[in-house]
Motif scaffolding. Structure first.
Motif, PDB file in Angstrom:
ATOM      1  N   THR A  73      21.338  28.108  27.526  1.00  0.00           N
ATOM      2  CA  THR A  73      21.849  26.855  28.351  1.00  0.00           C
ATOM      3  C   THR A  73      22.024  25.461  27.773  1.00  0.00           C
ATOM      4  O   THR A  73      22.765  24.835  28.237  1.00  0.00           O
ATOM      5  N   VAL A  74      21.714  25.610  26.450  1.00  0.00           N
ATOM      6  CA  VAL A  74      21.510  24.055  25.818  1.00  0.00           C
ATOM      7  C   VAL A  74      22.960  24.192  24.927  1.00  0.00           C
ATOM      8  O   VAL A  74      23.683  23.001  24.917  1.00  0.00           O
TER       9      VAL A  74
ATOM     10  N   SER B 140      15.501  30.605  29.372  1.00  0.00           N
ATOM     11  CA  SER B 140      14.946  29.312  30.532  1.00  0.00           C
ATOM     12  C   SER B 140      16.245  28.153  30.328  1.00  0.00           C
ATOM     13  O   SER B 140      16.462  27.906  29.389  1.00  0.00           O
ATOM     14  N   PRO B 141      16.205  27.710  31.602  1.00  0.00           N
ATOM     15  CA  PRO B 141      17.310  26.378  31.649  1.00  0.00           C
ATOM     16  C   PRO B 141      16.666  25.439  30.757  1.00  0.00           C
ATOM     17  O   PRO B 141      15.454  25.122  30.850  1.00  0.00           O
ATOM     18  N   ASN B 142      17.880  24.900  30.075  1.00  0.00           N
ATOM     19  CA  ASN B 142      17.401  24.015  29.025  1.00  0.00           C
ATOM     20  C   ASN B 142      16.316  24.291  27.765  1.00  0.00           C
ATOM     21  O   ASN B 142      15.619  23.221  27.336  1.00  0.00           O
TER      22      ASN B 142
END
Length: 128
Positions: free
Chosen positions: A24-25, A118-120
């Motif tokens: 997600t980054v 994982s998000p971020n």
């Protein structure tokens, strides 16, 4: 007519992003995509996912191949084949002791995969 503010620009990649990319980054480089696809493909099979779970739940997070055949309902050669795929993908570690092979989790690979998903790129609680 409702106007929506422009989305905030994505944060600039950091040195940590280069080391441990997150889904997600920033967009993945080809070699990272191939590496994560290899790991995900290994655990995407229901039998292999169960084997990882069985090893993780076993005492000391280590199990002999002889402990894994009955729970998955497959013969030793088939279970060994699945375990080899997981070892080759870096998900499990294999240690030969006499005539038996013992399998344990490769925490670094699982932590890396967890951070990637994982998000971020944040590390979920409870992971080392």
């Amino acid at each position: 007519m409702t106007t929506h503010p422009a989305p905030a620009p994505a944060p600039a990649p950091t040195e940590a992003d280069a080391c441990c990319p997150s889904l997600t980054v920033s967009p993945l480089r080809l070699d990272d995509a191939q590496d994560y696809a290899r790991i995900l493909k290994a655990v995407a099979d229901p039998t292999r996912l169960r084997l990882v779970s069985l090893v993780a739940a076993h005492e000391g997070q280590e199990a002999c191949v002889c402990d894994l055949t009955e729970p998955v309902g497959l013969g030793q050669p088939t279970v060994s084949h699945h375990l080899k795929i997981l070892v080759d993908a870096g998900v499990l570690h294999r240690e030969k002791r006499g005539v038996w092979s013992y399998y344990s989790l490769e925490a670094a690979t699982l932590n890396r995969l967890s951070e990637f998903l994982s998000p971020n790129g944040s590390k979920p609680p409870g992971l080392v």
